[in-house]
Design an enzyme around this catalytic site. Structure first.
Site, PDB file in Angstrom:
ATOM      1  N   PRO A  12       0.821  -1.193  -0.013  1.00 24.82           N
ATOM      2  CA  PRO A  12      -0.060  -0.148  -0.002  1.00 24.82           C
ATOM      3  C   PRO A  12       0.963   1.281  -0.012  1.00 24.82           C
ATOM      4  O   PRO A  12       1.970   1.408   0.706  1.00 24.82           O
ATOM      5  CB  PRO A  12      -0.791  -0.090   1.481  1.00 24.82           C
ATOM      6  CG  PRO A  12      -0.055  -0.874   2.219  1.00 24.82           C
ATOM      7  CD  PRO A  12       0.929  -1.863   1.190  1.00 24.82           C
ATOM      8  N   MET A  14       0.453   5.568  -0.324  1.00 22.07           N
ATOM      9  CA  MET A  14      -0.396   6.690  -0.361  1.00 22.07           C
ATOM     10  C   MET A  14       0.024   7.353  -1.693  1.00 22.07           C
ATOM     11  O   MET A  14       1.186   7.867  -1.957  1.00 22.07           O
ATOM     12  CB  MET A  14      -0.250   7.771   0.743  1.00 22.07           C
ATOM     13  CG  MET A  14      -0.959   7.222   2.036  1.00 22.07           C
ATOM     14  SD  MET A  14      -2.635   7.097   1.903  1.00 22.07           S
ATOM     15  CE  MET A  14      -3.006   8.439   2.739  1.00 22.07           C
ATOM     16  N   GLN A  65      -6.389  -1.474   2.441  1.00 21.42           N
ATOM     17  CA  GLN A  65      -5.951  -1.208   3.603  1.00 21.42           C
ATOM     18  C   GLN A  65      -6.804   0.176   4.551  1.00 21.42           C
ATOM     19  O   GLN A  65      -6.990   1.100   3.830  1.00 21.42           O
ATOM     20  CB  GLN A  65      -4.397  -0.794   3.631  1.00 21.42           C
ATOM     21  CG  GLN A  65      -3.711  -0.386   5.034  1.00 21.42           C
ATOM     22  CD  GLN A  65      -2.387   0.151   4.939  1.00 21.42           C
ATOM     23  OE1 GLN A  65      -2.405   1.297   4.486  1.00 21.42           O
ATOM     24  NE2 GLN A  65      -1.556  -0.670   5.568  1.00 21.42           N
ATOM     25  N   CYS A  95       2.108   3.053   9.761  1.00 26.12           N
ATOM     26  CA  CYS A  95       2.406   4.429   9.448  1.00 26.12           C
ATOM     27  C   CYS A  95       2.873   5.415  10.315  1.00 26.12           C
ATOM     28  O   CYS A  95       2.026   5.457  11.528  1.00 26.12           O
ATOM     29  CB  CYS A  95       1.131   5.012   8.788  1.00 26.12           C
ATOM     30  SG  CYS A  95       1.404   6.825   8.098  1.00 26.12           S
ATOM     31  N   LYS A 134      -0.559  -4.948   8.787  1.00 24.70           N
ATOM     32  CA  LYS A 134       0.579  -4.555   8.263  1.00 24.70           C
ATOM     33  C   LYS A 134       1.233  -3.647   9.605  1.00 24.70           C
ATOM     34  O   LYS A 134       0.630  -2.760   9.993  1.00 24.70           O
ATOM     35  CB  LYS A 134       0.547  -3.697   7.169  1.00 24.70           C
ATOM     36  CG  LYS A 134       1.958  -3.358   6.578  1.00 24.70           C
ATOM     37  CD  LYS A 134       1.750  -2.848   5.305  1.00 24.70           C
ATOM     38  CE  LYS A 134       3.002  -2.275   4.588  1.00 24.70           C
ATOM     39  NZ  LYS A 134       3.449  -1.019   5.066  1.00 24.70           N
TER      40      LYS A 134
HETATM   41  C1  LIG Z   1       4.751   6.981  -1.226  1.00 27.77           C
HETATM   42  C2  LIG Z   1       4.720   5.917  -0.220  1.00 27.77           C
HETATM   43  C3  LIG Z   1       3.491   5.972   0.486  1.00 27.77           C
HETATM   44  C4  LIG Z   1       3.077   5.010   1.459  1.00 27.77           C
HETATM   45  N1  LIG Z   1       1.888   4.799   2.100  1.00 27.77           N
HETATM   46  C5  LIG Z   1       1.681   3.848   2.824  1.00 27.77           C
HETATM   47  C6  LIG Z   1       0.385   3.293   3.266  1.00 27.77           C
HETATM   48  O1  LIG Z   1      -0.452   4.004   2.900  1.00 27.77           O
HETATM   49  N2  LIG Z   1       0.389   2.299   3.958  1.00 27.77           N
HETATM   50  C7  LIG Z   1       1.256   1.577   4.445  1.00 27.77           C
HETATM   51  O2  LIG Z   1       0.999   0.454   5.402  1.00 27.77           O
HETATM   52  N3  LIG Z   1       2.500   1.818   3.866  1.00 27.77           N
HETATM   53  C8  LIG Z   1       2.744   2.832   3.076  1.00 27.77           C
HETATM   54  N4  LIG Z   1       4.120   2.972   2.798  1.00 27.77           N
HETATM   55  C9  LIG Z   1       5.059   1.977   3.297  1.00 27.77           C
HETATM   56  C10 LIG Z   1       5.209   0.988   2.248  1.00 27.77           C
HETATM   57  O3  LIG Z   1       3.856   0.238   2.410  1.00 27.77           O
HETATM   58  C11 LIG Z   1       6.285  -0.007   2.682  1.00 27.77           C
HETATM   59  O4  LIG Z   1       6.050  -0.646   4.042  1.00 27.77           O
HETATM   60  C12 LIG Z   1       7.694   0.618   2.688  1.00 27.77           C
HETATM   61  O5  LIG Z   1       7.985   1.554   1.515  1.00 27.77           O
HETATM   62  C13 LIG Z   1       8.799  -0.189   2.857  1.00 27.77           C
HETATM   63  O6  LIG Z   1       8.773  -1.034   1.648  1.00 27.77           O
HETATM   64  P1  LIG Z   1       9.949  -0.803   0.476  1.00 27.77           P
HETATM   65  O7  LIG Z   1      11.159  -0.850   1.082  1.00 27.77           O
HETATM   66  O8  LIG Z   1       9.761  -2.249  -0.536  1.00 27.77           O
HETATM   67  O9  LIG Z   1       9.290   0.293  -0.288  1.00 27.77           O
HETATM   68  C14 LIG Z   1       4.160   3.967   1.938  1.00 27.77           C
HETATM   69  C15 LIG Z   1       5.415   4.047   1.289  1.00 27.77           C
HETATM   70  C16 LIG Z   1       5.687   5.028   0.138  1.00 27.77           C
HETATM   71  C17 LIG Z   1       6.940   4.968  -0.367  1.00 27.77           C
END
Ligand SMILES: Cc1cc2nc3c(=O)[nH]c(=O)nc-3n(C[C@H](O)[C@H](O)[C@H](O)COP(=O)(O)O)c2cc1C
Length: 334
Positions: A12, A14, A65, A95, A134
């Site tokens: 997920p 945002m 989510q 978050c 999560k």
């Molecule tokens: C732009 C952006 C928005 C995010 N929004 C959410 C969100 O709405 N809910 C959530 O659980 N995590 C959110 N995350 C975190 C990601 O779901 C993920 O846990 C985090 O980026 C680590 O994974 P990665 O290293 O593969 O990016 C967001 C991450 C980014 C980069």
């Protein structure tokens, strides 16, 4: 293999994983589980549902989510979502933003396993879709392995059997959400140990995974992996998923095929009064590190944002990026 549903997930995010993004990702992988952006329970109950929750049938399997910490509201929001056809309802306990902390949800709930358990129990009782959580591996000074286990056990007691774990703690004071995705160190081993200690739970590892090879290696230790930034910024990583992770026979879609398959969807969006860039902003990274990747990105960034931009702009971008490339060139470049 006990669990399959979460073997490969797109996180997920945002403002990133909106419905247009998910339809695009679906052109690259049929099997990955796709997550929506977080939507608060209040927004689901009181907001414009078509805008916040609308999705296309081709997005399945898809998880919504939710953000919140009021069991009654979360139960109602979960029921609304499952009536709309979501395959899973996920609760955000990861978050770290100030806005979310003010609402007493997101990562600060790691300190309140009993409340999270009540939320999960209420969401499960109100509707039939699976409820998942999560979370992080810890917050602030509450980040000993025993704290993490206590959180997981407390929430599992309410019937949650699937946990997606972003394998770094969150600092709730002093770091921005972006820094909280980069500064606290990754600890994948802690998540491996959780799976070893609680083999009956489905454990999905998230954080810092960039390639399908890395995903495969993690799958030796956990039930699933979730990719966030890598999947968005370099979406062609998803093209290999169905074959490598899910054992599908057949060709991996080329970049050009994935984009061409998106045209009918973009045409309907334009006919409904939407802008081309609503769809194309998510494809900008598709030719990442490819010969015409920068020209492709530039053309779409400049032309698709005009209010009058039609489908011809997307066609021109595909032609530009693909010119001179045949399938063999593409697989060599991949
Ligand atoms: C732009 C952006 C928005 C995010 N929004 C959410 C969100 O709405 N809910 C959530 O659980 N995590 C959110 N995350 C975190 C990601 O779901 C993920 O846990 C985090 O980026 C680590 O994974 P990665 O290293 O593969 O990016 C967001 C991450 C980014 C980069």
């Amino acid at each position: 293999m006990q669990y399959q549903a979460h073997r490969f997930c797109v996180a997920p995010m945002m403002d990133w994983t909106d419905r247009h993004c998910r339809v695009f990702h679906r052109q690259l992988t049929k099997h990955a589980l796709l997550y929506t952006e977080m939507v608060t329970a209040d927004a689901v109950i009181h907001g414009d549902r078509a805008r916040l929750l609308g999705f296309s049938p081709e997005e399945h399997p898809i998880a919504l989510q939710l953000g919140g910490s009021n069991p009654g509201k979360l139960a109602e929001a979960a029921r609304i979502a499952s009536d709309l056809g979501y395959d899973e309802i996920n609760l955000n306990v990861g978050c770290p933003s100030d806005r979310v902390q003010e609402g007493r949800f997101g990562a600060c709930l790691m300190a309140e396993p009993e409340l999270v358990a009540s939320c999960v129990a209420a969401m499960r009782a109100s509707q039939p879709a699976p409820v998942t959580v999560k979370c992080r591996i810890g917050i602030d000074d509450q980040d000993e392995e025993a704290d993490f286990q206590r959180f997981i056990d407390g929430v599992a007691a309410a019937g949650c059997t699937t946990f997606v774990v972003h394998a770094r703690k969150a600092w709730l004071k002093g770091l921005s959400p972006k820094e909280n995705r980069e500064v606290p160190p990754l600890d994948h081993a802690r998540v491996y140990r959780l799976k070893a200690a609680r083999p009956d739970l489905e454990i999905v590892l998230n954080g810092g995974i960039e390639t399908v090879d890395q995903a495969q290696a993690h799958l030796e230790h956990v039930d699933g992996v979730m990719l966030g930034r890598a999947a968005y910024q370099n979406p062609y990583v998803l093209a290999e998923v169905d074959r490598t992770i899910f054992g599908e026979a057949g060709d991996v879609p080329t970049r050009g095929e994935a984009l061409t398959a998106l045209i009918p969807y973009a045409e309907v969006h334009l006919r409904n009064g939407g802008r081309l860039s609503n769809v194309t902003r998510h494809v900008l990274g598709l030719y990442h590190c490819q010969p015409r990747g920068r020209a492709f990105r530039r053309l779409l960034s400049e032309e698709a944002t005009r209010s009058s931009a039609g489908i011809d702009v997307l066609r021109a971008a595909i032609e530009l990026a693909e010119s001179g490339l045949n399938r063999e060139d593409q697989s060599r470049a991949a």
